[in-house]
Design an enzyme around this catalytic site. Structure first.
Site, short mmCIF file in Angstrom:
data_model
loop_
_atom_site.label_atom_id
_atom_site.label_comp_id
_atom_site.label_asym_id
_atom_site.label_seq_id
_atom_site.Cartn_x
_atom_site.Cartn_y
_atom_site.Cartn_z
N CYS A 176 -7.76 -1.14 -11.75
CA CYS A 176 -8.51 0.09 -11.36
C CYS A 176 -9.77 -0.47 -10.35
O CYS A 176 -10.30 -1.20 -10.41
CB CYS A 176 -9.22 1.07 -12.28
SG CYS A 176 -8.16 1.54 -13.38
N CYS A 192 -9.76 -16.97 1.19
CA CYS A 192 -10.66 -16.51 0.41
C CYS A 192 -10.54 -16.39 -1.11
O CYS A 192 -9.59 -16.53 -1.55
CB CYS A 192 -10.97 -15.07 1.14
SG CYS A 192 -9.37 -14.12 1.01
N HIS A 251 -4.95 -18.97 -5.07
CA HIS A 251 -4.54 -18.15 -6.06
C HIS A 251 -3.76 -19.28 -6.99
O HIS A 251 -3.49 -18.80 -7.81
CB HIS A 251 -3.92 -17.04 -5.44
CG HIS A 251 -4.42 -16.01 -4.92
ND1 HIS A 251 -5.84 -15.43 -5.58
CD2 HIS A 251 -4.74 -15.45 -3.56
CE1 HIS A 251 -6.33 -14.74 -4.75
NE2 HIS A 251 -5.98 -14.85 -3.44
N SER A 309 -17.57 -17.10 -1.18
CA SER A 309 -18.03 -17.23 -2.84
C SER A 309 -17.64 -18.40 -3.33
O SER A 309 -16.88 -19.22 -2.92
CB SER A 309 -17.04 -16.07 -3.42
OG SER A 309 -15.64 -16.27 -3.40
N LYS A 341 0.85 -1.19 -0.17
CA LYS A 341 -0.08 0.15 0.08
C LYS A 341 0.87 1.26 0.07
O LYS A 341 1.96 1.24 0.68
CB LYS A 341 -0.79 -0.02 1.23
CG LYS A 341 -2.36 -0.15 1.25
CD LYS A 341 -2.74 -0.55 2.49
CE LYS A 341 -3.44 0.47 3.15
NZ LYS A 341 -4.72 1.04 2.75
N GLU A 352 -6.70 -1.85 6.35
CA GLU A 352 -6.45 -0.75 5.21
C GLU A 352 -6.73 0.60 6.04
O GLU A 352 -6.38 1.74 5.48
CB GLU A 352 -7.54 -0.79 4.14
CG GLU A 352 -7.30 -2.44 3.51
CD GLU A 352 -7.10 -2.36 2.21
OE1 GLU A 352 -7.29 -1.46 1.35
OE2 GLU A 352 -6.27 -3.28 1.72
N HIS A 395 -14.31 -12.63 8.73
CA HIS A 395 -13.06 -13.05 7.84
C HIS A 395 -12.18 -12.15 7.53
O HIS A 395 -12.54 -10.66 7.31
CB HIS A 395 -13.37 -13.52 6.47
CG HIS A 395 -12.66 -13.61 5.45
ND1 HIS A 395 -11.61 -14.75 5.65
CD2 HIS A 395 -12.33 -12.96 4.61
CE1 HIS A 395 -10.84 -14.59 4.49
NE2 HIS A 395 -11.26 -13.47 3.97
N1 GLN Z 1 -16.94 -13.67 1.24
C1 GLN Z 1 -15.98 -13.20 0.10
C2 GLN Z 1 -15.46 -14.22 -0.73
O1 GLN Z 1 -15.43 -15.39 -0.28
C3 GLN Z 1 -14.63 -12.58 0.98
C4 GLN Z 1 -13.93 -11.89 -0.09
C5 GLN Z 1 -12.67 -11.47 0.67
O2 GLN Z 1 -12.07 -11.79 1.69
N2 GLN Z 1 -11.49 -10.30 0.24
O3 GLN Z 1 -15.16 -14.12 -1.83
ZN ZN Z 2 -10.13 -12.58 2.40
#
Ligand code: GLN
Ligand code: ZN
Length: 758
Positions: A520, A730, A698, A437, A116, A609, A645
């Site tokens: 962006c 996540c 990822h 998600s 950041k 953040e 989370h």
């Molecule tokens: N609930 C969201 C997901 O699983 C959390 C996203 C995140 O932590 N940035 O995508």
């Molecule tokens: Zn997350």
């Protein structure tokens, strides 16, 4: 006469031209020449946007990142990006983005680490130092941009990052001391400044925002050393600070041998007077009076009331600018034809901000009467915003005034709740779940898009999303997960989805702001008092729950994350805005509970953040931010289980605040840290349940059962097994089903084996 200038302009383009050109170039659809044409075209347009200024910035334009540009200028791109003398642009992008192993048939290159940029949502490429780092000047880029500006008839002021901030921004990979490199760095800066002078630059803007942070004596000394060394350089230096107050560094900033100082007079207005008192009479004082971090119109009359006495004292020594680079705001409000007209008249993007600056300067130079019309228009807009019932809703204000500590308090302790919840909601040891998600296929995105543009009826849209939810529940059941989610198919974004359903939020169409490289974000605009006209998620969750006997988690975004990822109002403290959001989310939580939801997750992905730049300001932020979360989350019965989370790599310094949230379960992104992140929780004796991410979503690699078990065993060395959950990191929405299925299957199998072992 007051001199006007700007510190930097958004470079992505009003229509994100740079983004699309970059991506096309990376995909081989655009040649280097074509990319350069887009870039120089943007620079030309951006200088034209700024033509009313006395001095325009040059060299602030970047193809990726201004810190990376500075690294290149200092001959300091990481070695792995390639040898100097090779293809220059390739080397630059390799340093920025790395390169996959398959692209060139050889070993891949790791991308530069990103972090950041101060307390903004912009991310820069971290300079990498080691004991033997050498520097060597490469001024091609900045000289070319300066030349370009001059040829187009602009009086340009090159912009560079100052030597101390440059070192401060970097990281020593071998644990050595970056400051030890200062001596090697300064001659390169000296040479750069001389070349800029030779190329016709009278002034150079030297950005030293590190001056608004807490510096120890060594860093403060580095400033003196650096600027005494650079004193001999020919151009005049404008020592530029922004994003905060100078506080204990104010005197230091005044005493450095430079020709002028820029202060962020939005964040540090009270310091302007002191600077005016203390600055030597030959020095210029540049005041950043237009907020470069938000999208509101400035109250020009109030600003003039404040500026006029300073102007009388300083005369020509007074310069005016936006508070910081305009990089952090969208380009042009003109194109926003879909914004609510009432809200629109309160707003101001980069181009409009420069007009405000011109008005202020004209008022100071020629009297207010010379801009009577502009001032009157501004007064009307500012007044309308202040008086609008949409910014001041008595019912909301009343609710805020009734907030008490009890509101954020659960009825009993975690231990007592835990017992009740285990009875109401029998779960095995090592319960398995996901973060919310599931894969967002092109199909889902299209359904949302078609509904948005009216091509799909509401009934059809509901049917399609329900189908998706049913599919998602079915998949999770066959995988054998314990706590299910509905999958978030209806959400484009975790903040926008909720913002769109709350009153008090507006959305721009083109309000893009660079986050990093070609990426962006379009932050929602939080303009008014927040209310929740209707339930936002209840129907989806209720539907998902109707399909299964397993518990389905409600899924919400928390108030702090909503705040930190929006443009927020500047007419009340952030805390108050955050509490308004908290009250709205609290209503949703309670309605979910009434609808039978037994587990509710409230994501606070962006809690970190919002941390202020100075550690001494952290506690105050954490106090109100955690209060907001508690208000949102804790108005439920003991038997309702609250999850939260977070996705960062650092918990040590905020662990106490996290404990105060008192969520029954916290899931965190951990897989890449080899469970070491849990040390903070262990040391603190964090009392509630934890779900450390057991695989990196990822990575395209499917995790193996044995690897997950090994990780969970490491977790169990730190946290009692009875309090551990098993879940991935996540972001499953970014993957595909064929990747997610085997990974979660391995995860569930691992949890089953762990249960047997205990
Ligand atoms: N609930 C969201 C997901 O699983 C959390 C996203 C995140 O932590 N940035 O995508
Ligand atoms: Zn997350």
């Amino acid at each position: 006469m007051v001199t006007t200038h700007s510190l930097g302009y958004p470079r992505i383009g009003a229509q994100r031209e740079l983004k699309f050109a970059l991506e096309a170039y990376w995909q081989g659809r655009l040649t280097e020449e074509e990319l350069e044409i887009t870039a120089s075209d943007l620079r030309r347009r951006h200088w034209q946007d700024q033509q009313a200024l006395d001095l325009v910035p040059a060299g602030d334009f970047s193809l990726y990142d201004q810190v990376l540009d500075m690294s290149e200028t200092l001959g300091h791109l990481p070695e792995r990006a390639g040898k100097p003398g090779g293809h220059k642009l390739d080397r630059y992008f390799r340093a920025a983005r790395g390169r996959g192993a398959n692209d060139d048939g050889c070993c891949g290159t790791q991308a530069g680490e990103m972090t950041k940029w101060f307390d903004t949502n912009y991310h820069y490429i971290v300079p990498e130092f080691h004991r033997n780092t050498e520097f060597g000047l490469d001024s091609t880029r900045i000289l070319a941009q300066l030349d370009e500006a001059k040829k187009q008839g602009f009086r340009a002021k090159p912009v560079i990052i100052g030597p101390v901030t440059y070192l401060w921004l970097g990281k020593a990979k071998d644990g050595s001391d970056p400051l030890a490199l200062l001596e090697r760095l300064l001659p390169v800066y000296g040479e750069l400044l001389d070349q800029l002078a030779e190329a016709g630059a009278e002034w150079v803007q030297v950005d030293e925002p590190a001056l608004v942070t807490e510096l120890d004596d060594r860093w403060r000394h580095a400033f003196s050393l650096a600027y005494h060394h650079l004193k001999a350089a020919r151009p005049k230096l404008l020592l530029t600070t922004y994003f905060g107050q100078l506080r204990e560094n104010l005197q230091l900033a005044c005493e450095l041998p430079v020709a002028g100082v820029h202060l962020d007079a939005v964040a540090a207005r009270p310091e302007a007077d002191r600077l005016a008192d203390w600055l030597a009479p030959h020095k210029v004082l540049s005041l950043g009076v237009i907020n470069g971090r938000n999208i509101w119109k400035t109250d020009l009359i109030a600003t003039l009331d404040w500026l006029e006495p300073l102007h009388s004292r300083l005369g020509d020594r007074l310069w005016l600018a936006p508070s910081c680079s305009l990089l952090h705001v969208p380009v042009d409000l003109e194109r926003e034809d879909k914004l609510d007209p009432e809200v629109r008249q309160w707003l101001c993007f980069a181009r409009q901000k420069l007009r405000e600056l011109a008005t202020l300067a004209k008022a100071l130079n020629h009297g207010r009467a010379s801009v009577a019309r502009e001032l009157e228009d501004n007064r009307i807009a500012v007044h309308s915003r202040r008086r609008s019932p949409r910014t001041r809703n008595p019912a909301v204000r009343e609710a805020i005034s009734r907030i008490t500590p009890q509101l954020g308090q659960r009825n009993t302790t975690f231990e007592a709740r835990h017992k009740l919840q285990s009875k109401a909601l029998p779960l095995p040891l090592f319960p398995t779940t996901t973060i919310g998600s599931f894969p967002q296929t092109g199909d889902i995105r299209q359904v949302r898009q078609q509904y948005r543009t009216g091509k799909l009826s509401k009934a059809d849209y509901l049917t399609r999303i329900k189908q998706e939810i049913a599919h998602c529940i079915h998949e999770q059941e066959s995988l054998g997960l314990d706590v299910l989610v509905h999958g978030e198919a209806e959400r484009n974004d975790m903040v926008e989805y909720f913002g769109e359903q709350l009153d008090g939020y507006a959305f721009s169409r083109f309000g893009w702001v660079q986050s990093y490289g070609s990426r962006c974000v379009k932050p929602p605009i939080l303009f008014g008092d927040i209310t929740r006209p209707r339930a936002m998620t209840v129907d989806w969750i209720r539907y998902a729950q109707s399909l299964t006997d397993k518990p389905v988690k409600g899924m919400l975004t928390g108030p702090v994350t909503m705040l930190n990822w929006s443009f927020v109002r500047d007419d009340q403290p952030r805390a108050e805005t955050c509490w308004q959001l908290a009250l709205a989310i609290r209503e949703e939580v309670q309605e979910l509970e009434r609808a039978g939801t037994r587990i509710i997750q409230i994501d606070e992905a962006a809690l970190r953040e919002g941390l202020p730049l100075r550690k001494s300001d952290w506690q105050d932020y954490l106090d109100w931010a955690i209060d907001a979360f508690r208000i949102a989350a804790n108005g439920v019965d003991d038997t309702t289980q609250i999850h939260t989370h977070m996705c960062y790599s650092e918990f040590n310094d905020i662990i106490q605040a996290i404990a105060r949230m008192d969520a029954d379960v916290i899931t965190i992104e951990t897989s890449r840290s080899d469970m070491e992140l849990l040390d903070a929780f262990q040391d603190f004796e964090y009392p509630n349940d934890i779900g450390p991410g057991v695989y990196d979503i990822h990575s395209p690699n499917v995790p193996e059962q044995a690897g997950i078990i090994a990780l969970m065993e490491k977790a169990a060395e730190r946290i009692p097994a009875q309090r551990l959950w098993v879940n991935p990191d996540c972001g499953l929405k970014t993957r595909q089903w064929h990747e997610v299925r085997p990974a979660l299957r391995a995860m569930v199998a691992a949890a089953r084996e762990l249960r047997q072992r205990l």
